[in-house]
Design an enzyme around this catalytic site. Structure first.
Site, PDB file in Angstrom:
ATOM      1  N   ASN A   8       0.879  -1.177   0.000  1.00 43.25           N
ATOM      2  CA  ASN A   8       0.000   0.000   0.000  1.00 43.25           C
ATOM      3  C   ASN A   8       0.908   1.216   0.000  1.00 43.25           C
ATOM      4  O   ASN A   8       1.479   1.581   1.030  1.00 43.25           O
ATOM      5  CB  ASN A   8      -0.907  -0.022   1.227  1.00 43.25           C
ATOM      6  CG  ASN A   8      -1.876   1.151   1.270  1.00 43.25           C
ATOM      7  OD1 ASN A   8      -1.831   2.048   0.443  1.00 43.25           O
ATOM      8  ND2 ASN A   8      -2.760   1.139   2.249  1.00 43.25           N
ATOM      9  N   ARG A  90      -2.506  -1.944  -3.574  1.00 41.75           N
ATOM     10  CA  ARG A  90      -3.714  -1.150  -3.377  1.00 41.75           C
ATOM     11  C   ARG A  90      -3.606   0.107  -4.239  1.00 41.75           C
ATOM     12  O   ARG A  90      -2.635   0.862  -4.161  1.00 41.75           O
ATOM     13  CB  ARG A  90      -3.861  -0.744  -1.912  1.00 41.75           C
ATOM     14  CG  ARG A  90      -5.083   0.147  -1.683  1.00 41.75           C
ATOM     15  CD  ARG A  90      -5.150   0.640  -0.261  1.00 41.75           C
ATOM     16  NE  ARG A  90      -6.334   1.478  -0.062  1.00 41.75           N
ATOM     17  CZ  ARG A  90      -6.312   2.719   0.446  1.00 41.75           C
ATOM     18  NH1 ARG A  90      -5.164   3.270   0.797  1.00 41.75           N
ATOM     19  NH2 ARG A  90      -7.435   3.410   0.590  1.00 41.75           N
ATOM     20  N   HIS A 179     -13.142   2.598  -0.242  1.00 45.64           N
ATOM     21  CA  HIS A 179     -13.122   1.546   0.783  1.00 45.64           C
ATOM     22  C   HIS A 179     -13.722   0.238   0.267  1.00 45.64           C
ATOM     23  O   HIS A 179     -14.219  -0.581   1.043  1.00 45.64           O
ATOM     24  CB  HIS A 179     -13.885   1.981   2.047  1.00 45.64           C
ATOM     25  CG  HIS A 179     -13.281   3.121   2.779  1.00 45.64           C
ATOM     26  ND1 HIS A 179     -14.039   4.131   3.348  1.00 45.64           N
ATOM     27  CD2 HIS A 179     -11.984   3.437   3.050  1.00 45.64           C
ATOM     28  CE1 HIS A 179     -13.253   5.004   3.934  1.00 45.64           C
ATOM     29  NE2 HIS A 179     -11.992   4.608   3.754  1.00 45.64           N
ATOM     30  N   ARG A 240     -12.166  15.327   7.221  1.00 53.32           N
ATOM     31  CA  ARG A 240     -13.016  15.715   6.089  1.00 53.32           C
ATOM     32  C   ARG A 240     -14.409  16.082   6.566  1.00 53.32           C
ATOM     33  O   ARG A 240     -14.947  15.447   7.467  1.00 53.32           O
ATOM     34  CB  ARG A 240     -13.103  14.580   5.071  1.00 53.32           C
ATOM     35  CG  ARG A 240     -11.778  14.175   4.462  1.00 53.32           C
ATOM     36  CD  ARG A 240     -11.992  13.092   3.406  1.00 53.32           C
ATOM     37  NE  ARG A 240     -10.724  12.563   2.901  1.00 53.32           N
ATOM     38  CZ  ARG A 240     -10.361  11.278   2.966  1.00 53.32           C
ATOM     39  NH1 ARG A 240     -11.180  10.379   3.503  1.00 53.32           N
ATOM     40  NH2 ARG A 240      -9.204  10.883   2.495  1.00 53.32           N
ATOM     41  N   GLU A 383      -8.163  -5.358   4.995  1.00 54.82           N
ATOM     42  CA  GLU A 383      -8.054  -5.001   3.581  1.00 54.82           C
ATOM     43  C   GLU A 383      -6.846  -5.675   2.931  1.00 54.82           C
ATOM     44  O   GLU A 383      -6.895  -6.047   1.759  1.00 54.82           O
ATOM     45  CB  GLU A 383      -7.971  -3.480   3.445  1.00 54.82           C
ATOM     46  CG  GLU A 383      -9.249  -2.771   3.868  1.00 54.82           C
ATOM     47  CD  GLU A 383      -9.126  -1.270   3.889  1.00 54.82           C
ATOM     48  OE1 GLU A 383      -9.317  -0.653   2.821  1.00 54.82           O
ATOM     49  OE2 GLU A 383      -8.823  -0.719   4.965  1.00 54.82           O
TER      50      GLU A 383
END
Length: 400
Positions: A8, A90, A179, A240, A383
């Protein structure tokens, strides 16, 4: 060989896990960070759980991969004795071009670079990691697994924004969702936990971490999700804002003279819980609220209100919901968030068990009462394992 290396990569760092796909155990993991800075840092955790750290200059991602290889050689497991079958990467944004995990080719790299326009903070770093990994492992397949791919099943009514279609097509404006690897992993794990076929279940999955999103899953397919063209839309997150009237940006631009880059920075990095409370950690915000801080209490109320809004919307959209799952750092560990999100929804068939909800565990577990019509679960996400699974399947298919 049943070992998959999962990478990642960002612009100045990358994380990795070395996974035995047969047992689904992580054999090693690590982090290479501060790439390109005067003092880089690495951390490698071996199969015994021992962590080894170093500080040294790391010029670029290629140098970073060499440092990673050195750590495997020194601390194990030996990649010479346990060579990876493939490397899974990823990649945040696959646009509408990539709807499944994909063997990396020069053309795929060109497309990932082109899609950097939609994910300028993520795709360039992923591409740097892919190219460095190809140099380190030139003889095995490299597979790109896209965060957006799981949401390619969204119906057009869910992904279309109400703007001029020609304008939307020209500038690739639509809901993509993110996601995806987590939502896929958790929805499948929930079906296994309940011992029910995935194809029979309607699910709502809440991935609540620093970034957060909700996904409506029908029979194993994403049919709606809260994040949009970018990860800014939807829930209140760590930094955010989530959903906001677009005219707020225009108003601030007119009144303050802020540039588009200023606004991008403000709503992506200085809003959300950090913007409302000055604190990013949900545990600290909760502690402040419990001690009487009204600003922290309001922030938690806003956070829970947005969660409840999306849960209600997806209950209506799915028509029947069998399971609601919480996952990721906040979703798995913050009992007070789960309680606030579901409070008052008993008439809709959701009954939380306070004792089960308050119990701490790293295992998948049910936190609703036995008579709750909708099962409420906590499912730890993984993940990296999902990327490893998809990488293995694609590389095996390519080899046949």
């Amino acid at each position: 060989m049943t070992h998959i290396l999962v990478v990642n990569s960002g612009s100045s760092s990358f994380k990795y896990q070395f996974i035995d796909i047969e047992s689904e155990h992580t054999l090693a993991s690590g982090l290479v960070e501060r790439i390109g800075q005067p003092a880089g840092h690495t951390r490698h955790t071996d199969a015994a759980g021992e962590t080894h750290e170093r500080d040294l200059p790391i010029a670029d991602h290629t140098a970073g991969f060499q440092v990673m290889l050195d750590a495997f050689e020194q601390y194990g497991p030996s990649l010479a004795q346990h060579p990876p079958l493939a490397v899974g990467h990823r990649v945040v944004h696959g646009g509408k071009r990539f709807f499944e995990p994909t063997i990396v080719t020069p053309l795929v790299e060109i497309n990932i670079e082109d899609l950097s326009e939609l994910a300028p903070l993520h795709n360039p770093g992923a591409l740097q990691g892919i190219r460095a990994a190809e140099k380190a492992f030139p003889k095995i397949p490299h597979v790109a697994v896209f965060d957006t791919a799981f949401h390619q099943t969204l119906p057009s009514a869910a992904y279309t924004y109400a703007i001029d279609p020609a304008l939307a097509e020209r500038y690739r404006i639509r809901r993509y969702g993110f996601h995806g690897t987590s939502h896929k992993f958790v929805s499948e794990a929930a079906a296994r936990f309940l011992q029910r076929p995935l194809g029979e279940l309607n699910q709502i999955v809440l991935h609540l971490g620093n970034g957060a999103s909700v996904c409506a899953v029908r029979a194993g397919e994403s049919v709606d999700t809260s994040m949009g063209m970018t990860p800014l839309e939807g829930l209140v997150m760590g930094t955010r804002s989530g959903d906001i009237d677009p005219a707020v940006l225009l108003h601030l631009q007119r009144r303050t003279g802020a540039s588009s880059d200023d606004l991008d920075e403000m709503f992506n990095k200085h809003s959300g819980m950090l913007g409302m409370t000055g604190n990013l950690d949900m545990r600290d915000v909760h502690a402040a609220a419990e001690s009487g801080d009204e600003g922290a209490r309001l922030a938690l109320d806003v956070y829970a209100h947005r969660l409840k809004h999306y849960i209600g919307a997806y209950l209506a959209e799915l028509g029947r919901v069998d399971v609601i799952s919480f996952t990721a750092g906040v979703g798995e560990n913050a009992a007070f968030v789960r309680e606030a999100a579901l409070e008052g929804l008993e008439e809709l068939g959701i009954r939380l068990d306070p004792e089960r909800n308050g119990a701490r565990s790293r295992e998948a577990r049910r936190i609703s009462t036995d008579d709750s019509r909708i099962a409420v679960l906590v499912i730890p996400t993984n993940e990296e394992l999902e990327i490893a699974r998809q990488t293995f399947e694609v590389s095996q298919a390519a080899a046949e």
